[in-house]
Design a protein around this motif. Structure first.
Motif, PDB file in Angstrom:
ATOM      1  N   SER A 118      10.680  -6.793  -9.170  1.00 52.70           N
ATOM      2  CA  SER A 118       9.313  -6.618  -9.711  1.00 52.70           C
ATOM      3  C   SER A 118       8.777  -7.779 -10.299  1.00 52.70           C
ATOM      4  CB  SER A 118       9.315  -5.282 -10.646  1.00 52.70           C
ATOM      5  OG  SER A 118       9.646  -4.276  -9.844  1.00 52.70           O
ATOM      6  N   CYS A 121       7.967 -10.610  -8.108  1.00 55.64           N
ATOM      7  CA  CYS A 121       6.529 -10.176  -7.532  1.00 55.64           C
ATOM      8  C   CYS A 121       5.426 -10.566  -8.506  1.00 55.64           C
ATOM      9  CB  CYS A 121       6.396  -8.965  -6.897  1.00 55.64           C
ATOM     10  SG  CYS A 121       7.685  -8.509  -5.616  1.00 55.64           S
ATOM     11  N   LYS A 122       5.846 -10.430  -9.616  1.00 56.82           N
ATOM     12  CA  LYS A 122       4.606 -10.460 -10.708  1.00 56.82           C
ATOM     13  C   LYS A 122       4.432 -11.994 -11.091  1.00 56.82           C
ATOM     14  CE  LYS A 122       3.269  -9.235 -15.416  1.00 56.82           C
ATOM     15  NZ  LYS A 122       3.870  -8.332 -16.542  1.00 56.82           N
ATOM     16  N   ILE A 127       1.824  -9.842  -6.672  1.00 52.79           N
ATOM     17  CA  ILE A 127       1.167  -8.441  -7.220  1.00 52.79           C
ATOM     18  C   ILE A 127      -0.475  -9.073  -7.718  1.00 52.79           C
ATOM     19  CG2 ILE A 127       0.805  -6.852  -8.847  1.00 52.79           C
ATOM     20  CD1 ILE A 127       4.174  -6.678  -9.085  1.00 52.79           C
ATOM     21  N   VAL A 132      -2.156  -5.379  -3.455  1.00 60.13           N
ATOM     22  CA  VAL A 132      -0.551  -5.300  -3.757  1.00 60.13           C
ATOM     23  C   VAL A 132      -0.523  -4.964  -5.216  1.00 60.13           C
ATOM     24  CG1 VAL A 132       1.781  -6.239  -3.777  1.00 60.13           C
ATOM     25  CG2 VAL A 132       0.314  -6.752  -1.808  1.00 60.13           C
ATOM     26  N   THR A 133       0.021  -3.549  -5.599  1.00 59.70           N
ATOM     27  CA  THR A 133       0.192  -3.269  -6.946  1.00 59.70           C
ATOM     28  C   THR A 133       1.816  -3.099  -7.321  1.00 59.70           C
ATOM     29  OG1 THR A 133       0.123  -0.938  -6.146  1.00 59.70           O
ATOM     30  CG2 THR A 133      -1.798  -2.074  -6.776  1.00 59.70           C
ATOM     31  N   LEU A 134       2.048  -2.650  -8.394  1.00 61.80           N
ATOM     32  CA  LEU A 134       3.262  -2.580  -8.722  1.00 61.80           C
ATOM     33  C   LEU A 134       4.103  -1.501  -8.084  1.00 61.80           C
ATOM     34  CD1 LEU A 134       5.661  -3.521 -10.620  1.00 61.80           C
ATOM     35  CD2 LEU A 134       4.753  -2.089 -12.380  1.00 61.80           C
ATOM     36  N   ASP A 136       3.310  -0.537  -4.995  1.00 60.12           N
ATOM     37  CA  ASP A 136       3.673  -0.790  -3.812  1.00 60.12           C
ATOM     38  C   ASP A 136       5.182  -1.584  -3.636  1.00 60.12           C
ATOM     39  OD1 ASP A 136       1.480   0.118  -2.766  1.00 60.12           O
ATOM     40  OD2 ASP A 136       0.238  -1.476  -3.255  1.00 60.12           O
ATOM     41  N   VAL A 137       5.141  -2.475  -4.847  1.00 62.53           N
ATOM     42  CA  VAL A 137       6.527  -3.400  -4.852  1.00 62.53           C
ATOM     43  C   VAL A 137       7.748  -2.384  -4.986  1.00 62.53           C
ATOM     44  CG1 VAL A 137       7.608  -4.802  -6.290  1.00 62.53           C
ATOM     45  CG2 VAL A 137       5.417  -5.308  -5.747  1.00 62.53           C
ATOM     46  N   LYS A 168      -0.780  -7.723   2.221  1.00 63.22           N
ATOM     47  CA  LYS A 168      -1.475  -8.488   1.393  1.00 63.22           C
ATOM     48  C   LYS A 168      -2.545  -9.342   2.115  1.00 63.22           C
ATOM     49  CE  LYS A 168      -1.025 -12.199  -2.220  1.00 63.22           C
ATOM     50  NZ  LYS A 168      -1.717 -11.495  -3.397  1.00 63.22           N
TER      51      LYS A 168
END
Length: 265
Positions: A118, A121-122, A127, A132-134, A136-137, A168
């Motif tokens: 996470s 991705c952040k 994200i 794409v949100t947390l 979704d990750v 995305k």
């Protein structure tokens, strides 16, 4: 009589004469010379054998080092399948290993936990909060990992990136979307946050305003709000010899000492 002759013949056969020993030694020396000549001829014919025997020690050590690095790069044992993989890591795999060991001194860099996934991705901008949100990750992570594991390998990591890339970049093909996501991650390292600052609020300001302190807490700070140190925490004993509260401290010397008398003209 017959027994004595047989014993003598046995003793004679057990200890051969000097001439026989010399003949046997000459024969053995000749055999050794022939074998040595044969070995020289075979060595001259087989040049590969001689060159392999004369390789310097540095080349052997270099071969062992390259083989070890190759096995470390792809996680296989020596002689295992895939040991011929190039030693150099790709930029994507290098970033994967950096995020995999972040915050864990025992991590090997070969697998990644969900928390570090996470964060990757952040920090890398995968994200965006829209496509794409947390959530979704986290869903993709649970989808690609094995049921009995809490981490994902590098191959599963690439599969998860492919899932997020298609979500995305919907207007692009699968390969183009994956290439765009790879560019966001390649060469990146975990972002280390700085020291957390105090939040400015009326409550915090009231608690940190030294002019509003009372009791013994007030004695620990001067008028400017600076701490007095030990003098504000401990009652120090006055060893000057004067009574506490005496206002003329240090004036005795001025009274005793008289100004010099001026000589008459």
């Amino acid at each position: 009589m017959g027994n004595a002759q047989s014993t003598k013949r046995k003793h004679t056969s057990a200890h051969p004469s000097t001439a026989q020993r010399e003949a046997n030694s000459c024969t053995s020396m000749a055999d050794q010379k022939d074998r040595l000549d044969d070995f020289k001829v075979q060595t001259a014919k087989n040049t590969n054998f001689s060159s392999a025997q004369l390789r310097p020690h540095s080349e052997h050590s270099r071969d062992r080092t390259s083989k070890r690095l190759s096995t470390d790069s792809n996680g296989t044992s020596e002689g295992g399948v895939g040991s011929s993989t190039p030693v150099e890591l790709t930029a994507l795999e290098e970033s994967f290993r950096r995020f995999a060991i972040h915050g864990d001194t025992r991590a090997t860099g070969k697998d990644m936990h969900g928390k570090n996934w996470s964060k990757l991705c952040k920090d890398c901008g995968v994200i965006d909060g829209k496509t794409v949100t947390l959530t979704d990750v986290d869903i993709v992570f649970s989808k690609v990992k094995k049921k009995s594991c809490r981490t994902i390998t590098y191959d599963e990591f690439k599969i998860a990136l492919g899932e997020l890339a298609r979500k995305k970049y919907k207007e692009k093909t699968g390969e183009e979307a994956e290439a765009e996501v790879y560019k966001l991650i390649e060469g990146k390292t975990p972002v280390i946050a700085g020291v957390t600052r105090a939040v400015a609020s009326p409550t915090v300001n009231r608690l940190t305003d030294t002019t509003k302190f009372t009791g013994s807490h007030k004695e620990r700070f001067d008028n400017t709000g600076r701490g007095k140190g030990k003098a504000g925490r401990v009652d120090l004993v006055d060893t000057s010899g004067y009574v506490s509260g005496y206002k003329h401290q240090g004036s005795y010397e001025k009274k005793v000492t008289k100004p010099p008398m001026a000589k008459p003209m």
